[in-house]
Design an enzyme around this catalytic site. Structure first.
Site, mmCIF file in Angstrom:
data_model
loop_
_atom_site.group_PDB
_atom_site.id
_atom_site.type_symbol
_atom_site.label_atom_id
_atom_site.label_comp_id
_atom_site.label_asym_id
_atom_site.label_seq_id
_atom_site.Cartn_x
_atom_site.Cartn_y
_atom_site.Cartn_z
ATOM 1 N N GLY A 55 -14.344 -6.138 2.220
ATOM 2 C CA GLY A 55 -15.228 -5.664 1.198
ATOM 3 C C GLY A 55 -16.603 -6.031 1.516
ATOM 4 N N TYR A 62 0.911 -1.206 0.049
ATOM 5 C CA TYR A 62 -0.147 0.103 0.013
ATOM 6 C C TYR A 62 0.965 1.298 -0.108
ATOM 7 C CZ TYR A 62 -3.640 -3.269 1.303
ATOM 8 O OH TYR A 62 -4.781 -4.385 1.480
ATOM 9 N N GLY A 104 -19.415 0.148 -1.383
ATOM 10 C CA GLY A 104 -20.253 1.129 -1.156
ATOM 11 C C GLY A 104 -21.655 0.930 -1.680
ATOM 12 N N LEU A 105 -21.948 -0.149 -2.406
ATOM 13 C CA LEU A 105 -23.064 -0.512 -2.957
ATOM 14 C C LEU A 105 -23.908 -0.901 -1.905
ATOM 15 C CD1 LEU A 105 -21.985 -2.542 -6.140
ATOM 16 C CD2 LEU A 105 -22.848 -0.225 -6.053
ATOM 17 N N LEU A 106 -23.406 -1.328 -0.684
ATOM 18 C CA LEU A 106 -24.360 -1.675 0.558
ATOM 19 C C LEU A 106 -24.200 -0.497 1.535
ATOM 20 C CD1 LEU A 106 -23.422 -5.514 0.522
ATOM 21 C CD2 LEU A 106 -25.444 -4.370 -0.064
ATOM 22 N N THR A 107 -24.164 0.521 1.114
ATOM 23 C CA THR A 107 -24.322 1.781 2.206
ATOM 24 C C THR A 107 -25.612 2.450 1.692
ATOM 25 O OG1 THR A 107 -22.984 3.496 0.899
ATOM 26 C CG2 THR A 107 -21.599 1.752 2.241
ATOM 27 N N ALA A 121 -19.011 -3.896 -0.392
ATOM 28 C CA ALA A 121 -19.119 -4.061 -1.787
ATOM 29 C C ALA A 121 -18.956 -2.604 -2.433
ATOM 30 C CB ALA A 121 -20.612 -4.715 -2.274
#
Length: 306
Positions: free
Chosen positions: A197, A51, A202-205, A200
């Site tokens: 993850g 990172y 941010g799809l599950l926010t 997902a």
């Protein structure tokens, strides 16, 4: 914050861990997120040598130095890079691992790593040699335990059979249920899953789907088309109407006892607080869990199985 045991180790990790990859390159901002995580009860911090070419480890090490005995520090190895040059290449050799761990220790400002993880892996790796490197580092007291970060079933099966890993980091969420096929095997070996993850991307926010990336809008997410995503998210919300979507997503992952911790990245303090609040919510009712299973796909890994 509740804690769970990592495999058969003596490590008890918070149900939400901080995935440090998203901390960014502003050290003051990164430190503020780490300080908040500590205040919220997070004791599990996951970074990697790759990172920002080691800069992330340096930030994490300096921020946690005064709390070293209170936290569980995890990092990863295997992706070899040269500082200042683009790209990296895979090197799971014993020689490289035993050299690179010294660099991680230096950057982290510590003399031991709680959990050292192989950052990937293929079935063609010299697996026994890699295991030998980790075992020697344990004997030397440089690392306390080791694990792997992999979504390849053939690699996972070999490491379960041949090594003393205590954890497997896997991408896992309501929209990526592929790991579930392997949970019983992992449990049989008394190994824990670290779920990365869980939201997902941010799809599950609570973020509206219309604000998803152009890639998601054009291609969907994994084996969900964009239209299927809309339908799945509506069904997820309907299954748990009294919960935020973030809460539903986190509690679904934690419903699996093989999961020791959700590693959620956060680039803002609000995100970190939402993740922690989600973990502290009441556990899913069985009818909620069943509804979520019915609302999403039971996908399977189709490659790297044998």
């Amino acid at each position: 914050m509740k804690k769970r045991r990592l495999g058969t180790s003596e490590l008890y990790v918070s149900e939400i861990g901080l995935g440090c990859m998203s901390l960014g390159r502003d050290e003051k901002h990164a430190r503020s997120l780490i300080d908040q995580a500590l205040e919220l009860g997070i004791n599990f911090f996951d970074t990697a040598d790759l990172y920002d070419q080691g800069l992330n480890e340096e930030f994490v090490g300096r921020a946690l130095k005064s709390r070293r005995n209170d936290i569980i520090l995890a990092t990863k190895v295997g992706n070899r890079f040269e500082v200042g040059k683009d790209g990296w290449w895979w090197d799971p050799s014993k020689k490289y691992i035993k050299e690179e761990v010294k660099e991680s220790l230096r950057r982290l400002g510590t003399d031991y790593i709680d959990l050292y993880q192989l950052h990937g892996g293929t079935i063609d790796d010299p697996i026994d040699e890699t295991i030998e490197a980790f075992e020697e580092l344990k004997q030397e007291g440089v690392i306390r335990y080791y694990g792997i970060s992999s979504i390849r079933p053939n690699v996972i099966k070999e490491w379960l059979k041949r090594s003393n890993i205590v954890s497997i980091m896997m991408q896992y969420s309501l929209l990526d249920r592929r790991p579930e096929e392997w949970f019983s095997l992992i449990q049989e070996h008394n190994v824990s899953v670290i779920a990365r993850g869980p939201l997902a991307q941010g799809l599950l926010t609570e973020r509206p789907l219309e604000k998803a990336s152009e890639r998601v809008k054009n291609n969907g997410y994994l084996d969900y088309t964009f239209d299927e995503l809309k339908e799945a998210l509506h069904s997820i919300d309907s299954a748990c109407p009294d919960r935020t979507r973030t809460e539903t997503a986190v509690k679904y992952v934690l419903h699996q006892r093989v999961v020791a911790s959700c590693i959620a990245g956060a680039s803002k303090q609000e995100q970190l607080l939402e993740n922690v609040q989600a973990a502290k919510a009441k556990d899913l009712l069985e009818e909620e869990y069943e509804a979520l299973i019915n609302a999403t796909k039971q996908s399977l890994y189709t490659i790297h199985r044998d």
